[in-house]
Design an enzyme around this catalytic site. Structure first.
Site, mmCIF file in Angstrom:
data_model
loop_
_atom_site.group_PDB
_atom_site.id
_atom_site.type_symbol
_atom_site.label_atom_id
_atom_site.label_comp_id
_atom_site.label_asym_id
_atom_site.label_seq_id
_atom_site.Cartn_x
_atom_site.Cartn_y
_atom_site.Cartn_z
ATOM 1 N N ASN A 1 -11.027 13.536 72.176
ATOM 2 C CA ASN A 1 -10.324 14.526 73.007
ATOM 3 C C ASN A 1 -10.906 14.563 74.415
ATOM 4 O O ASN A 1 -10.175 14.633 75.397
ATOM 5 C CB ASN A 1 -10.431 15.919 72.373
ATOM 6 C CG ASN A 1 -9.361 16.154 71.336
ATOM 7 O OD1 ASN A 1 -8.182 16.266 71.674
ATOM 8 N ND2 ASN A 1 -9.736 16.199 70.071
ATOM 9 N N HIS B 1 -8.433 23.357 68.126
ATOM 10 C CA HIS B 1 -8.577 23.468 66.664
ATOM 11 C C HIS B 1 -7.412 22.732 66.010
ATOM 12 O O HIS B 1 -6.266 22.867 66.455
ATOM 13 C CB HIS B 1 -8.553 24.957 66.276
ATOM 14 C CG HIS B 1 -8.791 25.175 64.817
ATOM 15 N ND1 HIS B 1 -10.047 25.097 64.257
ATOM 16 C CD2 HIS B 1 -7.934 25.421 63.789
ATOM 17 C CE1 HIS B 1 -9.946 25.311 62.951
ATOM 18 N NE2 HIS B 1 -8.674 25.507 62.645
ATOM 19 N N GLU C 1 -3.344 16.413 69.738
ATOM 20 C CA GLU C 1 -4.483 17.021 70.442
ATOM 21 C C GLU C 1 -4.706 16.310 71.772
ATOM 22 O O GLU C 1 -4.946 16.943 72.804
ATOM 23 C CB GLU C 1 -5.759 16.918 69.590
ATOM 24 C CG GLU C 1 -5.726 17.759 68.336
ATOM 25 C CD GLU C 1 -7.033 17.674 67.552
ATOM 26 O OE1 GLU C 1 -8.103 17.579 68.162
ATOM 27 O OE2 GLU C 1 -6.981 17.698 66.311
HETATM 28 C C1 GRF Z 1 -10.722 17.405 66.593
HETATM 29 O O1 GRF Z 1 -9.997 17.272 65.411
HETATM 30 C C2 GRF Z 1 -10.690 18.837 67.069
HETATM 31 O O2 GRF Z 1 -9.535 19.512 66.676
HETATM 32 C C3 GRF Z 1 -11.883 19.447 66.393
HETATM 33 O O3 GRF Z 1 -12.834 18.419 66.332
HETATM 34 C C4 GRF Z 1 -12.207 17.153 66.376
HETATM 35 C C5 GRF Z 1 -12.834 16.412 67.513
HETATM 36 O O4 GRF Z 1 -12.453 15.074 67.572
HETATM 37 N N1 GRF Z 1 -12.308 20.619 67.098
HETATM 38 P P1 GRF Z 1 -12.966 14.185 68.785
HETATM 39 O O5 GRF Z 1 -14.496 14.276 68.783
HETATM 40 O O6 GRF Z 1 -12.366 14.726 70.025
HETATM 41 O O7 GRF Z 1 -12.514 12.789 68.490
#
Ligand code: GRF
Length: 199
Positions: free
Chosen positions: A16, A111, A181
């Site tokens: 993300n 989330h 996301e």
């Molecule tokens: C994601 O699924 C987010 O929703 C949660 O943690 C995960 C993080 O994934 N809070 P990344 O580290 O961004 O790949």
């Protein structure tokens, strides 16, 4: 218009975070990543930061066993880089009150569910998707919200939905949600940067 300065806290993959960094680099959003903090010295998130030339800090409970010292260390780094908004991107530790109060209303989290459903302590990662599938939900998704003292509780800034299919596994559903996301998180930050969302 001045670019808003983003400081990241991430524990693992940081996909993300990468999506947001990419949106900053391409000019899609009027923001700039200024620092990355991880509690995990081996995290991919720190590696990504170094690859991008963004200052990267390992700040953990191991280094600072006293909660207040840990909070102070985090605040010191965020202040050093004049961070406007703190972005939690898969940060697996509960933020201390001192950090939350110092950056009140300016800390964001994503989330992997449609809050207020499937949030709260213990609801993270595969536990979320397992619960969604077990309850035979027809849809799930992700939520960007402001972080306060209560898990997954603060004001909701944006959501994206995905369908849930009868033969989904938690892994398959997680992937479908993660794709959203990567779209939603930069979009919400972009809206903050252009004044569409006021924190
Ligand atoms: C994601 O699924 C987010 O929703 C949660 O943690 C995960 C993080 O994934 N809070 P990344 O580290 O961004 O790949």
């Amino acid at each position: 218009m001045n670019k808003i300065k983003l400081g990241f806290l991430a524990s693992h993959g940081g996909s993300n975070m990468q999506a947001i960094i990419d949106a900053c680099k391409s000019g899609t959003i009027n923001a700039v990543p200024v620092v990355v903090i991880s509690n995990n010295s081996n995290s991919m998130a720190l590696e990504r930061a170094r690859n991008e030339g963004i200052p990267a800090y390992h700040i953990s409970q191991k280094k600072y066993p006293e909660p207040e010292d840990l909070d102070n260390a985090i605040i010191e780094v965020l202040e050093k880089y004049k961070v406007d908004i703190v972005i939690l991107a898969g940060y697996m530790k509960k933020l201390g009150s001192k950090v939350i109060n110092r950056f009140k209303g300016k800390i964001l989290n994503i989330h992997p569910a449609l809050l207020p459903k499937y949030g709260g302590e213990g609801m993270y990662g595969k536990f979320v998707h397992e619960a969604v599938i077990k309850n035979k939900e027809k849809e799930s998704g992700c939520t960007v919200h402001i972080v306060d003292e209560i898990y997954d509780h603060g004001r909701i800034l944006g959501q994206a939905k995905v369908p849930v299919f009868p033969d989904d596994t938690p892994e398959i559903l997680a992937e479908r949600v993660l794709e959203q996301e990567h779209r939603l998180y930069p979009e919400v930050i972009g809206k903050i940067a252009n004044g569409e969302i006021v924190l």
